[in-house]
Design a protein around this motif. Structure first.
Motif, short mmCIF file in Angstrom:
data_model
loop_
_atom_site.label_atom_id
_atom_site.label_comp_id
_atom_site.label_asym_id
_atom_site.label_seq_id
_atom_site.Cartn_x
_atom_site.Cartn_y
_atom_site.Cartn_z
N ARG A 195 6.17 -1.80 -2.81
CA ARG A 195 6.31 -0.46 -2.38
C ARG A 195 6.77 0.13 -1.20
NH1 ARG A 195 1.70 -3.11 -3.46
NH2 ARG A 195 1.30 -3.37 -1.55
N SER A 196 7.26 -0.52 -0.37
CA SER A 196 8.20 -0.27 0.13
C SER A 196 9.92 -0.01 0.33
CB SER A 196 8.52 -1.63 1.22
OG SER A 196 7.43 -2.38 1.71
N PHE A 197 10.11 -1.07 -0.49
CA PHE A 197 11.92 -0.25 -0.81
C PHE A 197 11.86 -0.33 -2.64
CE2 PHE A 197 11.22 -4.03 1.50
CZ PHE A 197 11.79 -3.76 3.04
N ASP A 198 13.88 0.47 -3.23
CA ASP A 198 13.88 0.96 -3.97
C ASP A 198 13.59 -0.56 -5.06
OD1 ASP A 198 15.99 -0.27 -2.64
OD2 ASP A 198 17.16 1.14 -3.47
N LYS A 199 13.91 -0.70 -6.31
CA LYS A 199 14.29 -1.95 -7.12
C LYS A 199 15.43 -2.70 -6.10
CE LYS A 199 14.74 -3.47 -12.16
NZ LYS A 199 14.33 -2.65 -13.37
N LYS A 200 16.46 -2.49 -6.13
CA LYS A 200 17.23 -3.52 -5.40
C LYS A 200 17.26 -3.60 -3.79
CE LYS A 200 21.77 -1.42 -7.60
NZ LYS A 200 22.99 -0.45 -7.32
N GLY A 201 16.14 -3.01 -3.11
CA GLY A 201 15.86 -3.66 -1.92
C GLY A 201 16.17 -3.45 -0.71
N LEU A 202 17.18 -2.65 -1.08
CA LEU A 202 18.45 -1.83 -0.06
C LEU A 202 17.95 -0.67 0.42
CD1 LEU A 202 21.60 -2.14 -2.15
CD2 LEU A 202 20.58 -3.88 -0.45
N ARG A 203 17.25 0.06 -0.08
CA ARG A 203 16.66 1.45 0.59
C ARG A 203 15.37 1.57 1.22
NH1 ARG A 203 14.64 5.95 -1.98
NH2 ARG A 203 15.18 5.83 -4.02
N ILE A 204 14.84 1.98 2.42
CA ILE A 204 13.66 1.72 2.38
C ILE A 204 12.84 3.08 1.52
CG2 ILE A 204 11.38 2.27 3.94
CD1 ILE A 204 13.70 0.67 6.77
N LYS A 205 11.86 3.07 0.92
CA LYS A 205 11.66 3.89 0.07
C LYS A 205 10.59 4.54 0.76
CE LYS A 205 8.75 2.73 -3.73
NZ LYS A 205 8.57 2.12 -4.83
N LYS A 206 9.14 3.68 1.13
CA LYS A 206 8.84 4.14 2.87
C LYS A 206 7.83 3.27 3.51
CE LYS A 206 3.58 5.72 1.39
NZ LYS A 206 2.13 5.87 0.03
N LYS A 207 7.64 3.73 4.50
CA LYS A 207 7.13 3.05 5.72
C LYS A 207 5.55 2.79 5.62
CE LYS A 207 10.86 5.76 7.67
NZ LYS A 207 11.16 6.01 8.86
N ASN A 208 5.00 1.60 6.96
CA ASN A 208 3.49 1.12 7.37
C ASN A 208 2.87 0.99 5.76
OD1 ASN A 208 4.61 2.85 9.33
ND2 ASN A 208 3.46 4.70 8.78
N ILE A 209 3.74 0.30 4.82
CA ILE A 209 3.29 -0.38 4.24
C ILE A 209 3.67 -2.20 4.83
CG2 ILE A 209 3.72 -1.44 1.75
CD1 ILE A 209 3.58 1.29 1.37
N LEU A 210 1.77 -3.09 4.27
CA LEU A 210 1.82 -3.95 4.33
C LEU A 210 2.36 -4.97 3.42
CD1 LEU A 210 -0.15 -6.04 6.41
CD2 LEU A 210 -1.59 -6.30 4.37
N GLN A 211 2.72 -5.74 3.84
CA GLN A 211 3.77 -6.64 3.10
C GLN A 211 3.32 -7.99 2.97
OE1 GLN A 211 7.39 -6.07 5.27
NE2 GLN A 211 8.32 -4.50 3.70
N THR A 212 3.27 -8.57 2.53
CA THR A 212 2.56 -9.84 2.31
C THR A 212 3.22 -11.44 1.69
OG1 THR A 212 1.26 -9.60 0.27
CG2 THR A 212 0.12 -9.33 2.74
N PHE A 213 3.41 -12.29 2.78
CA PHE A 213 4.11 -13.97 2.69
C PHE A 213 3.32 -14.59 2.70
CE2 PHE A 213 7.55 -16.80 2.42
CZ PHE A 213 8.76 -16.11 2.06
N GLU A 214 3.31 -15.14 1.63
CA GLU A 214 2.25 -16.40 1.85
C GLU A 214 3.21 -17.92 0.78
OE1 GLU A 214 -1.75 -18.09 0.30
OE2 GLU A 214 -1.57 -16.52 -0.80
#
Length: 267
Positions: A194-213
Motif C-alpha cells: 500500500r505504501s509503495f509501487d510494485k518495484k518499491g522505489l516510488r512512494i505511492k501513499k503516505k501515512n500507512i502503517l507498515q508492519t515487520f514481525e
C-alpha cells in the motif's frame, strides 16, 4: 578492514559499506517519516550466529522489503529494540547480508545494479522469464552461490518468488534448507504494497502503517523432514498458507478499520 578487501563474490567491502550508508540515509524516511514501520521481535536478531542464517519472508515489493530488512537488522544489531530511530546505526553496517533476487530484475537499470552490489545473489528463475511462463532446470551455480553466501553470512529469500500474495512456496527453498542446514528465521511484513509501487522505489501513499514481525527460528529436522514438510512449515511461518485466506465478518472489519485510523502516523 583493508581498503580493497572483497567478499566471496568479489565486491569491495569499502564500496559496499558506503553504498549501504548512502542508500540507508536516502531511504530512512520511507519507513520513519512518510510512513511508520512498526517492528516486533527485533531482539531475536542479536541472538543469531554471524553466518548460516536464512531469513524467509512474504514479498510485497521488489526492493522496499529488502531495504527495510537492512534497516531493521542493522538497527537491532546496534542495540535498538523494535526501532530504526536515528539512522546512525548504518555507520558500521553488517556487510555480510545478502538477498536472493531474479537476475533479470537486478539488471534492469542503474539503480537495480547498484542495489545488486549491496548484496544480491542474482539467480535465474526457473518458472518465469521476461514476463512469460517458462520451465527450465535450476542452475547449480545459483544454488552454490546461495550456499557461499550462507557460509559467509546472512541470506534473505522470498520463497514464493513473487510479490503476489498466497502463491505456492517454491520447493527450491526447502532443498536449500535441507542441504545447508541454516538457522531459518521467518519474517512477516505488511503495508509495503500500500505504501509503495510494485518495484518499491516510488512512494505511492503516505501515512500507512507498515508492519515487520520477526519470529523465532523454525524447529527443523534437517535430515528426516521431507521438502514437503518444510514447505508447509514455511507457508504457516510467513502466513501464506491458504488457511490464512478467510472471509472476515463485517463486525471484525469495522473494528480493524477503527484500529487502522488510530495507527496512522501522526506528524
Amino acid at each position: 578492514m583493508g581498503l580493497f578487501k572483497r567478499n566471496p563474490f568479489g565486491h569491495i567491502l569499502f564500496v559496499k559499506k558506503w553504498l549501504i550508508r548512502i542508500l540507508g540515509a536516502l531511504t530512512h524516511r520511507r519507513f520513519r517519516g512518510f510512513n511508520e514501520l512498526q517492528i516486533d521481535g527485533s531482539e531475536i536478531i542479536k541472538t543469531l550466529p554471524d553466518t548460516n542464517v536464512l531469513f524467509i519472508s512474504n514479498h510485497q515489493t521488489y526492493f522496499a522489503d529488502v531495504v527495510a530488512m537492512f534497516h531493521v537488522f542493522n538497527a537491532s544489531l546496534s542495540g535498538r529494540v523494535d526501532s530504526i530511530k536515528n539512522v546512525g546505526y548504518l555507520w558500521n553496517p553488517k556487510l555480510n547480508i545478502y538477498y536472493v533476487a531474479a537476475k533479470e530484475t537486478m539488471k534492469a537499470g542503474l539503480l537495480p545494479k547498484i542495489l545488486a552490489y549491496v548484496g544480491s545473489i542474482s539467480i535465474e528463475r526457473t518458472w518465469r522469464a521476461e514476463g512469460k511462463e517458462v520451465n527450465r532446470q535450476v542452475k547449480m551455480s545459483d544454488i552454490s552461490n546461495i550456499g557461499k553466501a550462507l557460509d559467509d553470512g546472512w541470506v534473505i529469500t522470498f520463497p514464493q518468488g513473487t510479490t503476489t500474495p498466497f502463491k505456492p512456496i517454491r520447493k527450491g527453498t526447502a532443498h536449500i534448507i535441507k542441504r545447508y542446514k541454516p538457522v531459518v528465521v521467518p519474517i512477516v511484513i505488511d503495508g509495503f504494497r500500500r505504501s509503495f509501487d510494485k518495484k518499491g522505489l516510488r512512494i505511492k501513499k503516505k501515512n500507512i502503517l507498515q508492519t515487520f514481525e520477526i519470529k523465532e527460528p523454525l524447529d527443523i529436522d534437517y535430515d528426516n523432514e521431507t521438502t514437503e514438510d518444510i514447505v508447509k512449515k514455511i507457508e504457516y511461518a510467513i502466513e501464506q498458507h491458504p488457511s490464512f485466506l478467510k472471509v472476515i465478518p463485517q463486525k471484525e472489519l469495522e473494528v480493524q478499520e477503527e484500529l487502522n485510523k488510530k495507527r496512522k502516523w501522526k506528524t
